[in-house]
Design a protein around this motif. Structure first.
Motif, mmCIF file in Angstrom:
data_model
loop_
_atom_site.group_PDB
_atom_site.id
_atom_site.type_symbol
_atom_site.label_atom_id
_atom_site.label_comp_id
_atom_site.label_asym_id
_atom_site.label_seq_id
_atom_site.Cartn_x
_atom_site.Cartn_y
_atom_site.Cartn_z
ATOM 1 N N ILE A 32 75.196 54.448 88.171
ATOM 2 C CA ILE A 32 73.963 53.847 87.660
ATOM 3 C C ILE A 32 74.103 53.637 86.150
ATOM 4 O O ILE A 32 74.576 54.517 85.430
ATOM 5 C CB ILE A 32 72.755 54.748 87.982
ATOM 6 N N GLU A 33 73.660 52.476 85.675
ATOM 7 C CA GLU A 33 73.787 52.146 84.261
ATOM 8 C C GLU A 33 72.439 52.038 83.560
ATOM 9 O O GLU A 33 72.398 51.723 82.369
ATOM 10 C CB GLU A 33 74.554 50.831 84.097
ATOM 11 N N ARG A 34 71.359 52.290 84.298
ATOM 12 C CA ARG A 34 70.045 52.211 83.650
ATOM 13 C C ARG A 34 69.030 53.001 84.469
ATOM 14 O O ARG A 34 69.029 52.942 85.693
ATOM 15 C CB ARG A 34 69.592 50.750 83.525
ATOM 16 N N ILE A 35 68.134 53.722 83.752
ATOM 17 C CA ILE A 35 67.045 54.447 84.412
ATOM 18 C C ILE A 35 65.858 53.499 84.526
ATOM 19 O O ILE A 35 65.322 53.030 83.510
ATOM 20 C CB ILE A 35 66.648 55.706 83.615
ATOM 21 N N GLU A 36 65.417 53.244 85.760
ATOM 22 C CA GLU A 36 64.308 52.312 85.979
ATOM 23 C C GLU A 36 63.616 52.640 87.297
ATOM 24 O O GLU A 36 64.194 53.270 88.190
ATOM 25 C CB GLU A 36 64.809 50.865 85.998
ATOM 26 N N HIS A 37 62.349 52.203 87.382
ATOM 27 C CA HIS A 37 61.525 52.268 88.595
ATOM 28 C C HIS A 37 61.133 53.686 89.011
ATOM 29 O O HIS A 37 60.189 53.847 89.787
ATOM 30 C CB HIS A 37 62.218 51.598 89.786
ATOM 31 N N ILE A 38 61.824 54.703 88.555
ATOM 32 C CA ILE A 38 61.513 56.057 89.013
ATOM 33 C C ILE A 38 60.136 56.479 88.532
ATOM 34 O O ILE A 38 59.375 57.125 89.264
ATOM 35 C CB ILE A 38 62.596 57.043 88.542
ATOM 36 N N HIS A 39 59.755 56.100 87.294
ATOM 37 C CA HIS A 39 58.462 56.508 86.741
ATOM 38 C C HIS A 39 57.288 55.833 87.458
ATOM 39 O O HIS A 39 56.145 56.275 87.334
ATOM 40 C CB HIS A 39 58.417 56.182 85.245
ATOM 41 N N LYS A 40 57.563 54.781 88.242
ATOM 42 C CA LYS A 40 56.509 54.099 88.988
ATOM 43 C C LYS A 40 56.422 54.584 90.431
ATOM 44 O O LYS A 40 55.330 54.674 90.997
ATOM 45 C CB LYS A 40 56.755 52.587 88.994
ATOM 46 N N TRP A 41 57.563 54.885 91.038
ATOM 47 C CA TRP A 41 57.602 55.223 92.462
ATOM 48 C C TRP A 41 57.476 56.716 92.729
ATOM 49 O O TRP A 41 56.975 57.112 93.770
ATOM 50 C CB TRP A 41 58.905 54.710 93.090
ATOM 51 N N CYS A 42 57.942 57.532 91.804
ATOM 52 C CA CYS A 42 58.000 58.987 92.044
ATOM 53 C C CYS A 42 57.278 59.715 90.917
ATOM 54 O O CYS A 42 57.915 60.353 90.067
ATOM 55 C CB CYS A 42 59.447 59.454 92.163
ATOM 56 N N ARG A 43 55.965 59.626 90.900
ATOM 57 C CA ARG A 43 55.191 60.246 89.828
ATOM 58 C C ARG A 43 55.182 61.773 89.909
ATOM 59 O O ARG A 43 54.950 62.441 88.906
ATOM 60 C CB ARG A 43 53.745 59.731 89.881
ATOM 61 N N ILE B 54 74.822 55.956 82.305
ATOM 62 C CA ILE B 54 73.555 55.676 81.631
ATOM 63 C C ILE B 54 73.746 55.812 80.115
ATOM 64 O O ILE B 54 74.124 56.885 79.630
ATOM 65 C CB ILE B 54 72.479 56.656 82.134
ATOM 66 N N PRO B 55 73.458 54.745 79.320
ATOM 67 C CA PRO B 55 73.655 54.830 77.874
ATOM 68 C C PRO B 55 72.400 55.226 77.094
ATOM 69 O O PRO B 55 72.486 55.532 75.898
ATOM 70 C CB PRO B 55 74.067 53.404 77.508
ATOM 71 N N LYS B 56 71.228 55.238 77.782
ATOM 72 C CA LYS B 56 69.980 55.433 77.044
ATOM 73 C C LYS B 56 68.959 56.139 77.927
ATOM 74 O O LYS B 56 68.858 55.855 79.119
ATOM 75 C CB LYS B 56 69.431 54.079 76.581
ATOM 76 N N ILE B 57 68.176 57.051 77.307
ATOM 77 C CA ILE B 57 67.088 57.719 78.015
ATOM 78 C C ILE B 57 65.851 56.838 77.902
ATOM 79 O O ILE B 57 65.355 56.590 76.791
ATOM 80 C CB ILE B 57 66.816 59.118 77.431
ATOM 81 N N GLU B 58 65.349 56.363 79.038
ATOM 82 C CA GLU B 58 64.201 55.464 79.033
ATOM 83 C C GLU B 58 63.468 55.556 80.367
ATOM 84 O O GLU B 58 63.998 56.049 81.366
ATOM 85 C CB GLU B 58 64.659 54.013 78.791
ATOM 86 N N ASN B 59 62.213 55.065 80.350
ATOM 87 C CA ASN B 59 61.391 54.946 81.558
ATOM 88 C C ASN B 59 61.192 56.282 82.285
ATOM 89 O O ASN B 59 61.199 56.339 83.510
ATOM 90 C CB ASN B 59 62.001 53.925 82.523
ATOM 91 N N VAL B 60 61.047 57.346 81.545
ATOM 92 C CA VAL B 60 60.738 58.656 82.152
ATOM 93 C C VAL B 60 59.499 59.273 81.518
ATOM 94 O O VAL B 60 59.137 60.408 81.857
ATOM 95 C CB VAL B 60 61.938 59.626 82.030
ATOM 96 N N GLY B 61 58.809 58.555 80.638
ATOM 97 C CA GLY B 61 57.667 59.116 79.921
ATOM 98 C C GLY B 61 56.473 59.392 80.802
ATOM 99 O O GLY B 61 55.610 60.201 80.450
ATOM 100 N N ARG B 62 56.394 58.748 81.987
ATOM 101 C CA ARG B 62 55.250 58.957 82.871
ATOM 102 C C ARG B 62 55.461 60.113 83.854
ATOM 103 O O ARG B 62 54.565 60.416 84.643
ATOM 104 C CB ARG B 62 54.975 57.681 83.666
ATOM 105 N N LEU B 63 56.604 60.732 83.823
ATOM 106 C CA LEU B 63 56.870 61.852 84.731
ATOM 107 C C LEU B 63 56.308 63.135 84.120
ATOM 108 O O LEU B 63 57.026 63.945 83.524
ATOM 109 C CB LEU B 63 58.381 61.970 84.987
#
Length: 456
Positions: free
Chosen positions: A33-44, A56-65
């Motif tokens: 996997i090369e990008r963190i995405e969709h997890i913060h929407k599907w798995c709250r 993965i080069p960057k920490i992103e899209n996890v602020g809603r967890l």
């Protein structure tokens, strides 16, 4: 590039019956996997998230967890610690063997008040002088760093020396960032030169394939040797451990894997199996590798017992009986057996056992008399019922006496002696008539004793 899809998460959520909205733990490690995405929407409701050994080069899209407690990002290409302020319940963060060189970015974890464990071992920042004192001082809620517990005395000393340690850390960080920019520029140059060198070879190979030209064995062996030399050179070439070199290694392995898959997908032209030679000789072939037995019974027939698979459908069998050989096709594989004698195919039979699944072929011989079985006479048991009639049978080697029909009436009253009587001549009893007196019928159990005088 591998993307995080809904299907991927559902396959990883088998323990939760495939439901992703109520999922509390998911493991997406070793998926490229090369990008963190969709997890913060599907798995709250996620509490544990495994993303180690990816690209993965960057920490992103996890602020809603908000409920995330353990986040594993080991063995990735992360260079900056960021975007984790929204993970209010975060207790453990694993960034082992990444490329975090901006150590000052660790101060973004101050807002994670429940953070207790942090792993930064294997990162460039872990080699900075004063690294541990700086992290212990800026994160007062931390209790464990790189698997080592933080003591009270260590924290007090780190807070006292924080200003001097921060200046020293920022100087080393600036030097590293300048070095990192040079690595990026050199990496881009090397990538462009490698692409220029590879494109002519690729175009040449494509043109050869389109024109349909075939290489001779010498050129193919030379190309194979060149490929081995390039492979050895790629792995033996010294390089710095950077995100670019890690990506290059991964892409090299991916290209090699795809090339191997294409080689396996190429249709392999199998040489047809020789069943009958050019001079007409029939060969013995056992492609399905089945056990068999060939015997001859007493009816002048050969019996072939072929041990076919028990649960295989009979429609997958094809039997061909010829005068000199038998051919059975089992799931496309040929079993051929040369017979020791000529048989008659028209009278042959094929049967399948319902218990073992074996195929039984009965092959009558074409030459030779068929031996018939002699009927065996079974002795019949004679009962002592009154309705059964006993028929006299002549014993072998004995002669029977013939009786004149005229004497049948006089012989009707002959009474046989008992088993205990001796062999004496039988006495004939004459009926006696008296006036007005009827003679009683003689009982079957009556024995006539000659010594007793008759009644007058």
């Amino acid at each position: 590039m591998v993307r995080i899809s809904e299907d991927l998460i559902r396959r990883r959520a088998e323990h939760n019956n495939g439901e992703i909205f109520s999922l509390e733990e998911v493991s997406l490690h070793q998926q490229d996997i090369e990008r963190i995405e969709h997890i913060h929407k599907w798995c709250r409701d996620l509490k544990i998230l495994y993303l180690q050994n990816n690209l993965i080069p960057k920490i992103e899209n996890v602020g809603r967890l908000k409920k995330l407690e353990y986040f594993n990002l080991a063995l990735n290409n992360i260079e900056v610690i960021e975007n984790l302020e929204g993970c209010e319940s975060l207790q453990k963060l694993d960034l082992t063997v990444n490329f975090v060189g901006k150590l000052s970015s660790v101060e973004s974890l101050k807002q994670n008040l429940h953070l207790r464990e942090l792993y930064l071992v294997g990162n460039p920042c872990a080699d900075f002088h004063g690294y541990r004192q700086y992290v212990v001082a800026v994160l007062p809620q931390l209790q464990w760093l790189d698997g080592k517990e933080i003591g009270r005395a260590e924290r007090i000393q780190a807070l006292q020396e924080l200003d001097a340690v921060r200046r020293r850390v920022l100087e080393q960080e600036t030097e590293y960032l300048e070095k990192r920019e040079k690595q990026k520029r050199s990496g881009l140059k090397e990538t462009s030169t490698m692409e220029k060198q590879e494109h002519p070879q690729i175009n040449q190979s494509l043109s050869e394939n389109q024109n349909g030209t075939h290489q001779n064995p010498e050129s193919s062996s030379k190309a194979h040797t060149d490929a081995e030399d390039k492979e050895r050179e790629f792995w033996e070439k010294p390089c710095t451990f950077t995100p670019e070199s890690r990506l290059e290694t991964h892409r090299h392995l991916e290209d090699k894997r795809r090339a191997n898959e294409k080689e396996r997908e190429k249709p392999k032209t199998k040489t047809p199996r020789t069943l009958i030679t050019a001079n007409g000789r029939v060969l013995n072939v056992n492609e399905p590798k089945l056990d068999f037995s060939l015997t001859e019974d007493e009816n002048n027939c050969m019996v072939l017992d072929l041990h076919v698979y028990r649960h295989m459908d009979t429609s997958l069998l094809d039997v061909d009986v010829q005068p000199t050989y038998v051919r059975v096709t089992v799931k496309g594989k040929v079993f051929q057996l040369v017979l020791p004698a000529e048989v008659t195919p028209d009278n042959s039979t094929a049967q399948r056992s319902q218990t073992t699944g074996h195929l039984l072929l009965t092959l009558p011989l074409a030459h030779g008399e068929i031996k018939t079985k002699k009927p065996t006479v079974r002795p019949t048991s004679v009962t002592s019922n009154q309705n059964t009639k006993k028929e006299p049978r002549a014993a072998p080697g004995r002669e029977l006496l013939e009786v004149d029909p005229g004497l049948a009436g006089s012989l009707a009253n002959i009474v046989p002696k008992g088993k205990e009587s001796s062999h004496k001549p039988l006495q004939l009893s004459q009926p006696h008539q008296h006036c007005g007196v009827e003679e009683r019928p003689v009982s079957k159990d009556f024995l006539d004793d000659p010594e007793v005088p008759p009644l007058m």
